[in-house]
Design an enzyme around this catalytic site. Sequence first.
Site, mmCIF file in Angstrom:
data_model
loop_
_atom_site.group_PDB
_atom_site.id
_atom_site.type_symbol
_atom_site.label_atom_id
_atom_site.label_comp_id
_atom_site.label_asym_id
_atom_site.label_seq_id
_atom_site.Cartn_x
_atom_site.Cartn_y
_atom_site.Cartn_z
ATOM 1 N N SER A 90 0.836 -1.200 0.000
ATOM 2 C CA SER A 90 0.000 0.000 0.000
ATOM 3 C C SER A 90 0.871 1.251 0.000
ATOM 4 O O SER A 90 1.638 1.491 -0.930
ATOM 5 C CB SER A 90 -0.962 -0.042 1.196
ATOM 6 O OG SER A 90 -1.859 1.048 1.175
ATOM 7 N N ARG A 115 -2.614 12.306 0.101
ATOM 8 C CA ARG A 115 -3.286 10.999 -0.022
ATOM 9 C C ARG A 115 -4.056 10.684 1.247
ATOM 10 O O ARG A 115 -5.210 10.250 1.218
ATOM 11 C CB ARG A 115 -2.243 9.931 -0.321
ATOM 12 C CG ARG A 115 -2.748 8.490 -0.474
ATOM 13 C CD ARG A 115 -1.541 7.592 -0.736
ATOM 14 N NE ARG A 115 -1.876 6.216 -1.050
ATOM 15 C CZ ARG A 115 -1.881 5.225 -0.163
ATOM 16 N NH1 ARG A 115 -1.612 5.469 1.107
ATOM 17 N NH2 ARG A 115 -2.163 3.981 -0.541
ATOM 18 N N HIS A 199 -8.677 0.977 0.322
ATOM 19 C CA HIS A 199 -8.608 -0.021 -0.754
ATOM 20 C C HIS A 199 -9.954 -0.680 -1.058
ATOM 21 O O HIS A 199 -10.056 -1.898 -1.195
ATOM 22 C CB HIS A 199 -7.556 -1.086 -0.422
ATOM 23 C CG HIS A 199 -6.185 -0.511 -0.254
ATOM 24 N ND1 HIS A 199 -5.474 0.031 -1.303
ATOM 25 C CD2 HIS A 199 -5.406 -0.348 0.844
ATOM 26 C CE1 HIS A 199 -4.314 0.486 -0.860
ATOM 27 N NE2 HIS A 199 -4.250 0.283 0.434
ATOM 28 N N GLN A 248 -4.095 1.926 -6.961
ATOM 29 C CA GLN A 248 -4.070 1.192 -5.694
ATOM 30 C C GLN A 248 -4.960 1.818 -4.625
ATOM 31 O O GLN A 248 -5.307 1.152 -3.639
ATOM 32 C CB GLN A 248 -2.636 1.092 -5.143
ATOM 33 C CG GLN A 248 -1.998 2.417 -4.793
ATOM 34 C CD GLN A 248 -0.964 2.314 -3.696
ATOM 35 O OE1 GLN A 248 -1.227 2.724 -2.588
ATOM 36 N NE2 GLN A 248 0.208 1.787 -3.998
#
Length: 314
Positions: A90, A115, A199, A248
């Site tokens: 990750s 992020r 995710h 991702q």
Amino acid sequence: MSLAWVFPGQGSQKVGMGRALHDSFPESRAVFEEADRALGFALSRLCFEGPEDQLQLTANTQPAILTVSVAAARALAARGVAPQWVAGHSLGEYSALVTAGVLPLSDAVVAVRRRGEYMQDAVPVGEGAMAAILMLDLEAIERACREAAQGQVVSPANINSPGQVVIAGHAAAVDRASELCKNAGAKRAIRLPVSAPFHCALMMPAQERLAVDLSRLAFADPVVPVVNNVDARVVRSGAECRDGLVRQVSAPVQWQSSVERLRGEGVTTFVEVGPGTVLSGLVRKIDRGARVLGVEDAASLETTTAALRGKQTA
């Protein structure tokens, strides 16, 4: 010996991490100084002193783990150890790409802070959840998620190792899927203490925002091959590296397949570079024949470099 450095993601943070590296090695100290300048605040102090509740915020956790991981990597490289492969779980893929020369730390640390902010903004606190499902095969977990969804989102998020899969989505759907997994034979289903459901499809708003940021950065081709975690495939261009970081965000981490891919490429020794030992445990479960080492502080750096030199001269 074919050597891979693997870098941890979120979940390895603790107050005090990186301090021994900072105090012992000038190349590590320079990493913290670069991160502090890029972010415009003392991330180093937050890593070393806390407070813990601030370090646990994902917008702080992500740049903190990246910085500690790169500090460990620079100290290891300064002692003449170089990887033939890199990969990250990750968030850890950013550490891998900095190590592979794809991104400068200053760009990466700002990107992962954003992020973290985007991920937290995507789902209000309490609406999402993640849970670790132990000792149930992936097909059964996927079936439970489909049955539990009921119009909501729940899906595998981290396919970590044989017997360990993390699911993510709306909190109620995660709870329903967890119960179905236990009914199907899972040994345990454990809610994880996370601030957002990483995710999964709920992260698409974060993915779209991050894609804009990453499109503005220059991605060089990696100087060592990277196995990305969204596809578990070898990527050798900057464009492929950027694409993997974008996708991702909402896609599951294919960690088991990534380690299997590295093993298929001839990797026999894995060094977990960064805080914690989570990946070391996962690698051992995936590949019982692998040699697994780690570097997260001055003591483990000394132990690992000594072990690698012994292997190289044997």
